[in-house]
Design a protein around this motif. Structure first.
Motif, short mmCIF file in Angstrom:
data_model
loop_
_atom_site.label_atom_id
_atom_site.label_comp_id
_atom_site.label_asym_id
_atom_site.label_seq_id
_atom_site.Cartn_x
_atom_site.Cartn_y
_atom_site.Cartn_z
N ALA C 41 0.84 -1.21 0.00
CA ALA C 41 0.00 0.00 0.00
C ALA C 41 0.87 1.25 0.00
N LEU C 42 1.91 1.22 0.82
CA LEU C 42 2.77 2.39 0.94
C LEU C 42 3.52 2.65 -0.37
N SER C 43 4.02 1.57 -0.97
CA SER C 43 4.78 1.78 -2.21
C SER C 43 3.85 2.29 -3.32
N TRP C 44 2.62 1.81 -3.31
CA TRP C 44 1.65 2.30 -4.30
C TRP C 44 1.40 3.79 -4.09
N ASP C 45 1.26 4.16 -2.81
CA ASP C 45 1.01 5.56 -2.49
C ASP C 45 2.19 6.44 -2.90
N MET C 46 3.41 5.90 -2.74
CA MET C 46 4.59 6.68 -3.10
C MET C 46 4.55 7.09 -4.56
N LEU C 48 1.79 7.24 -6.31
CA LEU C 48 0.61 8.09 -6.48
C LEU C 48 0.92 9.54 -6.13
N ARG C 49 1.90 9.73 -5.26
CA ARG C 49 2.26 11.10 -4.89
C ARG C 49 2.72 11.91 -6.10
N THR C 50 3.14 11.21 -7.17
CA THR C 50 3.49 11.93 -8.38
C THR C 50 2.27 12.09 -9.28
N GLY C 51 1.12 11.56 -8.83
CA GLY C 51 -0.09 11.65 -9.64
C GLY C 51 -0.28 10.44 -10.54
N GLN C 52 0.64 9.49 -10.51
CA GLN C 52 0.52 8.32 -11.38
C GLN C 52 -0.17 7.19 -10.64
N LEU C 53 -1.32 6.78 -11.18
CA LEU C 53 -2.10 5.71 -10.56
C LEU C 53 -1.70 4.38 -11.17
N SER C 54 -1.17 3.50 -10.35
CA SER C 54 -0.70 2.22 -10.88
C SER C 54 -1.63 1.09 -10.47
N PHE C 55 -1.95 0.23 -11.43
CA PHE C 55 -2.66 -1.01 -11.13
C PHE C 55 -1.71 -2.19 -11.28
N GLY C 56 -0.42 -1.91 -11.31
CA GLY C 56 0.53 -2.96 -11.60
C GLY C 56 1.17 -3.59 -10.38
N ILE C 57 0.56 -3.37 -9.19
CA ILE C 57 1.18 -3.88 -7.97
C ILE C 57 1.38 -5.38 -8.06
N ALA C 58 0.30 -6.08 -8.44
CA ALA C 58 0.37 -7.55 -8.47
C ALA C 58 1.43 -8.01 -9.47
N ILE C 201 11.13 6.96 -9.31
CA ILE C 201 10.14 6.59 -8.29
C ILE C 201 9.42 5.29 -8.70
N PHE C 202 9.12 5.17 -9.97
CA PHE C 202 8.47 3.95 -10.44
C PHE C 202 9.37 2.74 -10.18
N ALA C 203 10.67 2.90 -10.47
CA ALA C 203 11.60 1.79 -10.27
C ALA C 203 11.70 1.43 -8.79
N VAL C 204 11.81 2.45 -7.95
CA VAL C 204 11.96 2.18 -6.51
C VAL C 204 10.72 1.52 -5.95
N THR C 249 0.41 10.29 2.34
CA THR C 249 1.07 10.35 3.65
C THR C 249 1.78 9.02 3.87
N THR C 250 2.71 9.02 4.79
CA THR C 250 3.37 7.77 5.13
C THR C 250 2.47 6.94 6.04
N TRP C 251 1.84 7.64 6.98
CA TRP C 251 1.13 6.86 8.00
C TRP C 251 -0.26 6.44 7.57
#
Lengths: 433, 233, 307, 337, 240
Positions: C41-46, C48-58, C201-204, C249-251
């Motif tokens: 969740a946190l990495s997805w949010d990171m 998203l903070r750039t505005g890029q919505l990823s569905f590629g977590i899985a 950010i995407f790579a990290v 946010t982080t938390w």
């Protein structure tokens, strides 16, 4: 400020979390059996109900060793991580004495590390994938009640050989297997290829996307099957694929000599479908077996009495067997000590509602394998009849599979087949051409 | 008659309009003032897009304060917003039709209004099937004005109608304004004061959210203050 | 005041590290699940903070899982090394595909990342080397499944993710991603190399997702393409947690992960049949009542401004 | 295409007339005068003819499969493409519709095709209810929360059905579902042409609704410019409600059609939500024709790959690679502009 | 010395020609005004020079280098900075953080250094209470903050796109002083404006655009009496 709020919240969440999970262990009065089943699935529902039924029957007779039996069923949600957590809860929070249940192979794989860690006696109803067996090599506490994939395959071969012996016109030189693209289907096909090589018959197969995974269009596979023109068509998939598979076969006019399906269960009201007539399937159990097996009748009646329902999958009787075998062993051992129970389990001889008698033997890899054997069944007049093995047969096989377009006179065909033995020869000639 | 009485509007803590009162009868009224003076806010308040904290807005004696925007429009106010607010993928004709389709009174007169609008902007007639988004800024402005006129409004509000228009078209627009005001009350905000003053009857000067001056067009045109603030001369 | 913050963090960390001393295996296992979803969740949010919505977590989760499985099976990597391999593989692949994919925005980016995940899955499913549809079994899970040790590894991954998130929030990356999210033209005009930061950010974040995928494989010992490793669950659950906890946010994602995991598990134990219905209702009610997530609600309640 | 001066179309009633259909066909035909369109069209036709000669089943089954995809995607295209509301519970509504038809058949013997009509009305009301309870409150707020809300609503629907009807798969066995026809020795199923017909009906119906009715125009207007819509007197909230309910009504009514052919179970909708979502994105927001065209291309390509014995298992990759390629190409086109 | 030179810059959007054959030179340390009616291409010109759009044809030279095809951030790094016509604060960041974005990414300063320099800039532009969120700032402060953000990139050339828009008289005066102050530091400034007073007070040279073309250029006095300009800018029947 923000951090304060966060910490308070986090602590609160954690503490609540810990409180609910750390349900205090109760006094070790009853014998505790922990079960893992996918409760949202048909198999899990049948299984958990049957286990409850078994425990109820045992407790009604005064329990085992004078102690009551407590069954704790946890949903594995068909998710690996949830199943592993559930196992941990059973072993550490509930402190169960034995582990039973199990359905999907994938989930079982995720449980292996945990099972090894706790080393409790496990009597496992599910998992057919032989990869699980390899991982369980040398574990004396693991008792497995389901046939492995290679065992099933070999057994089917034996069955068809016997059928061929009995019915002269029966033919199975070419087979086509349509299998769902997941582990269940493609594993089956892999095994089938080996068997076909040994059995010297031709086999072709193709994967399809099961409706369970968002598929449901089988026409291209069926067309390939039709082109191949097999004697036997088998599809390995789920209950969701059953009826559309048949409808689409009918649609393109594909009626092989035998039409076999092997889903773990059938859809609701499948029995009422006119298309089901003559469809063969592999299964372990059908409700009609109460006519030929006493154990099956006892179970079936008890289940019906308890739940006003009929189990739809063989996981009902299998899970019933699961509990009963364990209970018998504990009784025999006279203690819940691990070594003693293992010893007692090894001497199991349980005539189960599945028809077979369960006796633990060595399988290819593990030491404790006892299983029921699959049966050939056929839908006849809306009922699932066992046609092989002969000792459980409740009806004779309809052969060949009545072509879809001649279904209007379906009943006539069946009766004709039953009576008219000479007709077989005529068919034989036709096939030879 | 559109009447605004003692209107106070604020965005959060920041008050934009202070005690603004104005009236628009059967005439055309100009609303002038530098950017940020609150012209657009006043228009938004009339349209019910911003809710005032106090004051009253009435149209022919009926209060508009509690109404939703679409109701206000249906009551007979039409607006030509500063950024035109057309529907870019729809054709000119479709855009024009939206102008009257949702106002029962105007819908009946669709054909009549269309003739009226084409008489005013003949060029639109040639571009009926062109998507509005593909037109130049000036043409879009025309479509926007035409769309507002389709509504057969009692009061027409024009927010900076000459913005981005070529002088010849500006002249045309203001010429049209003279035509329009014959049967419609007009409220126009404009930076091009000089042109606007010729087309209107009266004017209000809005400064820092307050009405700084209200007078006839003639008087305003002769006023030194206006020459200085807006023409820089 | 400043030291107080660090002190609390240190105490929390010590409590978290010493948790195995106080609680049993099952809560630890639950903690592992929470940490897995939290890191996702946190990495997805990171990102998203750039505005890029990823569905590629899985997709990256599964990619990491397979990398771990393959390196430990064929090259005999030890567990920690194989986890590194997972992170590096996922990060590299993300950087490579990022070069073409990160030019997309909004829904298009989301769909393409989803499609990428599906492509990884189909490849894993159809290759011999990855065990095909049956997947593969790990010979031996990490630390022989010892609850405390695996928990510590998961905790390390979780803490690492939180630390990366905090670093992202405290360094120029925060400024870059916030400005990209708010207004790309302003960002570029102020000298932000948008594409470079997006790729980094995407790579990290993908590397983190790969790392978690690797850890999942090391914890549960197998990969299986269709139902488990590339499950859509690993897309939907982390997004749900981050949204409910509060975005940017982080938390927020941390709280979301803890809360939803705990609710899900306790519901399951109390209502064996149909617990997901209650879970769904909680989600709907949650989003209607806390549209800004729990963190947004807290900020509002305590009138804590953005900074 | 300029209409000569003075020949602007006279006032129209809001009702749909035959002449409108003709003008619509005319405007479609006029597209053929554009060079790119013509070339693309010829390529597609040529490809279809080639495929039809090579494998006739691909043509029929591809068409049917594409139609099903398009059919399910259209209500989402209406909601997401036209007024910008993401409804992740899309497939679940279809699933509930299918269950509705199933139980109507089991209880009252109603034919599922007939059940489409009550489903249309019931789901319209259901849509209104769902809108008022949930979606109304988050329109115009954080767009991501729409995703979560849809996900939550979908979960509630799926689990609600599980509680009511268990998750055992169900399927009606109707004779006409497997009806087939034979042309020149080639046998193919005919039932799924219902999907083709339904797609055409819904597509034409929606296009007429959007193009030729004031309410439809209002929906387009709201989608293109909500502020602009307000100031021409459109009740924007009402349009959101109407389009939401209409979308739910349509997808709910597609449920019975889907359920006659496919097995239904509470999780059956998931995959179709995703597929529809992708099709709407690929076909272009706001363009219903684009969605149908995308469904046609993807469905045909998928069927073509599936029809080859060895490569069938790679069909998914083709599907997703096409999607990625298409989106990248479009974004490149945009940048060039 | 010429710092910016555009030769034949043309920009088309589809069929619309927004700029056609614009030749403009800006010398070091001067303030050039660009005026013209709304939609005459002023903002497009800024966007083309500062890199939001690439020109359809033509050449842009900056400090002797050809920067025509450079991307926005590269142009920023080369030394061109700009503000925006509409206020475009980064709402996720507070006042000083907004400015720090420019310092960090435009000039590549470290976080600490950026903060220091941003604080200095705030002081220079009389911005107080620098940790305020955007929502608590006035329009003037936001405008100033945006100028500071542009200055923080330490540009050689600063484009101010309608900085006076939305300001009242006193604020306009204050802003004029601010611009003077910035200029006195040796900054080259291009100011795009339609408030004539501002142009008159600040600029040494004015370029008038109309319909994407340069109509004329020269001192304010000269330009403001040019009949064509008056027609274009004030409308037909204007007198000087």
């Amino acid at each position: 400020m923000r951090i304060k709020v966060f910490i308070v919240l986090l602590l609160a969440a954690f503490v609540t979390g810990l409180f609910f999970v750390a349900v205090p262990a109760q006094a070790a009065e009853p014998i505790k059996i922990g079960a893992l089943l996918p409760l949202a699935d048909a198999t899990g529902k049948d299984g958990s109900r049957s286990m409850e039924l078994a425990v109820k029957q045992i407790n009604a007779k005064g329990g085992i060793l004078g102690r009551q039996v407590q069954l704790i069923v946890i949903d594995d949600e068909l998710k690996a991580e949830k199943a592993a957590a559930a196992l941990d809860k059973l072993c550490t929070v509930d402190n169960v004495d034995f582990i039973v249940g199990g359905m999907a192979s994938g989930i079982t794989m995720a449980l292996i590390p945990g099972m090894k860690k706790y080393g409790k006696v496990v009597v496992w109803a599910g998992a057919a994938y032989s990869g699980v067996e390899k991982a369980m090599e040398g574990q004396d506490w693991f008792f497995h009640l389901h046939a492995w994939d290679y065992q099933q395959g070999a057994y089917y071969e034996k069955g068809w050989a016997e059928v061929k012996q009995k019915y002269a016109s029966f033919k199975r030189d070419k087979m086509f297997m349509a299998y769902e693209e997941g582990a269940f289907g493609s594993g089956s096909f892999k095994g089938q290829k080996v068997l076909a090589e040994n059995g010297k018959y031709e086999v072709q197969g193709e994967a399809f996307k099961s409706a369970a995974m968002g598929g449901g269009d089988y026409r291209s596979v069926l067309r390939h099957a039709k082109e191949f023109n097999p004697d036997q068509f088998i599809w390995v998939g789920y209950d969701k694929d059953a009826l559309p598979m048949m409808e689409q076969a009918k649609e393109i006019g594909f009626s092989p000599l035998t039409f076999v399906g092997s889903p773990p269960a059938w859809p609701v009201d499948f029995a009422k479908q006119p298309l089901n007539e003559g469809v063969l399937l592999y299964s372990y159990w059908a409700d009609t077996m109460k006519n030929v097996s006493r154990a099956s009748k006892t179970y079936s009646d008890a289940f019906h009495k308890e739940f006003k329902d009929t189990p739809t999958t063989y996981f009902g009787p299998l899970c019933y067997t699961n509990i009963m075998i364990l209970a018998d062993a504990i009784k025999k051992a006279g203690t819940i000590d691990k070594a003693a129970v293992i010893k007692a389990l090894e001497t199991t001889n349980y005539p189960s509602p599945l028809g077979d008698t369960f006796v633990f033997k060595k399988s290819n890899v593990i030491d404790h394998q006892a299983n029921s054997w699959p049966k050939f069944m056929q839908w006849q007049k809306g009922k699932l009849e066992v046609i092989w093995p002969w000792e459980y047969a409740t009806a004779k096989m309809i052969y060949p599979f009545p072509a879809w377009d001649k279904r209007g006179k379906a009943s006539a065909t069946i009766e004709g087949e039953k009576k008219a033995v000479p007709a077989k020869d005529a068919k034989k000639d036709k096939v030879k051409k | 008659m559109l009447e605004v009485k003692n209107l106070n509007v604020s965005y959060g803590k920041l008050q934009i309009l202070w005690d603004v009162s104005m009236q628009i009868g059967n005439e055309s009224v100009g609303l002038f003032g530098p950017n940020g003076a609150g012209k657009t806010t006043l228009i938004n308040a009339i349209l019910g897009i911003v809710r005032p904290i106090s004051g009253e807005i009435t149209l022919d004696g009926e209060s508009l304060l509690k109404m939703e925007t679409d109701k206000i429009i249906k009551h007979g106010i039409a607006v030509v917003p500063q950024d035109r607010e057309l529907f870019p993928m729809m054709t000119v004709l479709e855009n024009l039709r939206t102008g009257c389709a949702y106002i029962p009174r105007a819908k009946k007169k669709y054909k009549e209004r269309l003739e009226y609008v084409f008489a005013m902007f003949p060029i639109l007639k040639e571009r009926l099937d062109q998507p509005a988004g593909s037109m130049s800024g000036g043409q879009q402005r025309m479509v926007s004005i035409a769309r507002a006129l389709m509504a057969d409004p009692k009061v027409l509000i024009l927010d900076e109608p000459s913005g981005g228009l070529q002088p010849s078209i500006v002249t045309e627009v203001f010429h049209g304004l003279k035509e329009i005001k014959k049967n419609v009350s007009v409220l126009v905000t404009e930076q091009n004061v000089r042109q606007a003053l010729k087309a209107i009857d009266r004017g209000y000067i809005l400064e820092d959210g307050k009405i700084a001056m209200a007078d006839t067009a003639q008087n305003l045109a002769g006023n030194d203050h206006i020459r200085k603030s807006y023409l820089g001369i | 005041m400043k030291y107080w913050k660090y002190l609390i963090c240190a105490v929390l960390l010590i409590v978290a590290v010493s948790l195995p001393k106080f609680i049993g295996v099952y809560p630890l296992q639950m903690a592992n699940i929470i940490l897995i979803y939290m890191a996702l969740a946190l990495s997805w949010d990171m990102l998203l903070r750039t505005g890029q919505l990823s569905f590629g977590i899985a997709g990256f989760f599964g990619l990491g899982g397979y990398a771990t499985m393959l390196t430990s099976t064929y090259f005999g990597f030890n567990p920690l090394l194989s986890l590194m391999a997972a992170a590096i593989t996922a990060g590299l692949v993300a950087a490579l595909v990022g070069y073409s994919v990160l030019r997309l925005r909004a829904l298009y980016f989301a769909i393409v990342t989803l499609a990428l995940g599906e492509i990884f899955r189909v490849i894993a499913q159809n290759l011999e080397i990855t065990g095909g549809t049956e997947g593969m079994l790990l010979k031996q899970t990490m630390f022989k499944g010892d609850a405390a040790s695996t928990y510590w590894v998961m905790l390390a991954i979780g803490v690492l993710t939180i630390i990366i998130s905090i670093i992202f929030q405290k360094t120029r990356i925060h400024y870059a991603s916030t400005s990209i999210r708010n207004d790309e033209i302003v960002a570029a005009s102020s000298g932000v190399n948008i594409f470079k930061y997006l790729v980094i950010i995407f790579a990290v974040t993908s590397a983190i997702q790969g790392l978690v995928g690797g850890a999942y494989v090391q914890l549960y010992g197998f990969v299986e393409p269709t139902a488990t490793t590339f499950s859509i669950n690993f897309v939907l659950m982390p997004i749900t947690m981050a949204l409910l906890g509060g975005l940017y946010t982080t938390w927020g994602p941390v709280i979301g992960a803890v809360l939803l995991s705990v609710i899900a598990e306790s519901l399951k134990l109390r209502i064996p049949y149909g617990h997901l219905l209650v879970y769904g209702i909680i989600m709907v009610v949650g989003i209607l009542w806390f549209p800004g997530g729990i963190m947004g609600f807290i900020k509002k309640m305590f009138k804590i401004s953005n900074q | 295409m300029l209409i000569p001066c003075g020949q602007y179309k006279p006032a129209r009633n809001s009702s749909i007339r035959f002449r409108d259909l003709i003008t619509m066909i005319n405007s479609i035909l006029s597209k053929f005068k554009q060079k790119n369109f013509l070339i693309g069209f010829i390529i597609i036709i040529a490809a279809i003819i080639l495929v039809a000669i090579y494998k006739p089943n691909v043509l029929f089954e591809g068409l049917q499969r594409s139609a099903l995809y398009a059919l399910i995607a259209l209500p989402m295209a209406l909601l997401l493409g036209i007024v910008d509301i993401v409804n992740l519970a899309h497939g679940e509504f279809m699933m509930v519709g299918a269950y509705f038809a199933y139980f109507m058949n089991v209880q009252f013997g109603m034919d599922p095709i007939v059940a489409v009509i009550p489903a249309l009305f019931l789901f319209f009301l259901f849509g209104i209810l769902v809108y008022y309870i949930t979606f109304k409150h988050i329109i115009g707020k954080e767009p991501l929360s729409q995703l979560l809300l849809g996900f939550g609503v979908g979960l509630v629907l799926a689990e609600g059905i599980t509680v009511i009807a268990t998750n055992f798969p169900r399927k009606l066995g109707l004779d006409y579902v497997s009806s087939s026809a034979t042309i020149g020795g080639f046998t193919f199923g005919t039932f799924e042409f219902v999907y083709v017909a339904a797609t055409i009906i819904i597509l034409v119906g929606l296009q007429l609704f959007l193009k030729k009715t004031d309410t439809g125009q209002a929906a387009l207007a709201v989608g293109q410019n909500p502020r602009g819509a307000k100031i021409v007197g459109i009740n924007v909230q009402w349009i959101y409600l109407l389009i939401f309910a209409l979308s739910i009504a349509l997808i709910g009514a597609i449920g019975p059609l889907f359920g006659t052919r496919y097995t239904i179970f509470p999780g059956v909708g998931d995959q179709y939500t995703l597929k529809s979502f992708i099709l709407v994105a690929v076909g272009g927001m706001g363009s219903l024709n684009g969605v149908v065209l995308a469904a046609l291309i993807l469905g045909m390509a998928e069927t073509l790959v599936l029809s080859s014995l060895q490569y069938g298992k790679w069909a998914d990759i083709i599907y997703f690679a096409l999607i990625i390629g298409f989106i990248l190409y479009r974004s490149h086109q945009r940048q060039v502009k | 010395m010429t710092i910016l030179k555009t030769t034949g810059v043309t920009k088309q959007f589809g069929g619309l020609v927004a700029l056609s054959d614009v030749n403009v030179e800006v010398n070091e340390n001067e303030i050039v005004g660009i005026i013209g009616p709304n939609g005459s291409g002023k903002s497009t010109f800024t966007n083309v020079v500062a890199g939001v759009y690439l020109p359809t044809s033509g050449k842009i030279e900056f400090c002797g280098q050809d920067i025509t095809q450079k991307t926005t951030h590269e142009k920023c790094h080369a030394g061109i900075s700009r503000t925006f016509q509409l206020m475009r604060p980064l709402i996720g960041l507070n006042m000083i953080q907004n400015i720090m974005v420019g310092a960090m990414f435009g000039k590549g300063h470290s976080l600490k250094e950026a903060r220091k320099r941003s604080a200095e800039l705030c002081k220079f532009l009389d911005l107080e209470n620098v940790e305020r969120p955007i929502s608590a700032m006035t329009a003037l402060e936001i405008k100033k903050m945006e100028i500071a953000r542009a200055l923080a990139t330490e540009p050689k050339l600063l484009f101010l796109d309608e900085v006076m828009a939305g300001l009242n008289k006193d604020e306009t005066m204050e802003m004029i002083n601010t611009v003077r102050k910035i200029h006195s530091r040796g900054m080259t400034i291009v100011i795009i404006e339609h408030v004539m007073r501002v142009i008159r007070e600040l600029t040494q040279r004015v370029v008038v655009l109309e319909w994407g073309k340069v109509l004329c250029e020269g001192t304010y006095e000269k330009v403001s009496c040019d009949q064509r300009v008056i027609t274009a800018y004030l409308g037909e029947e204007a007198e000087c």
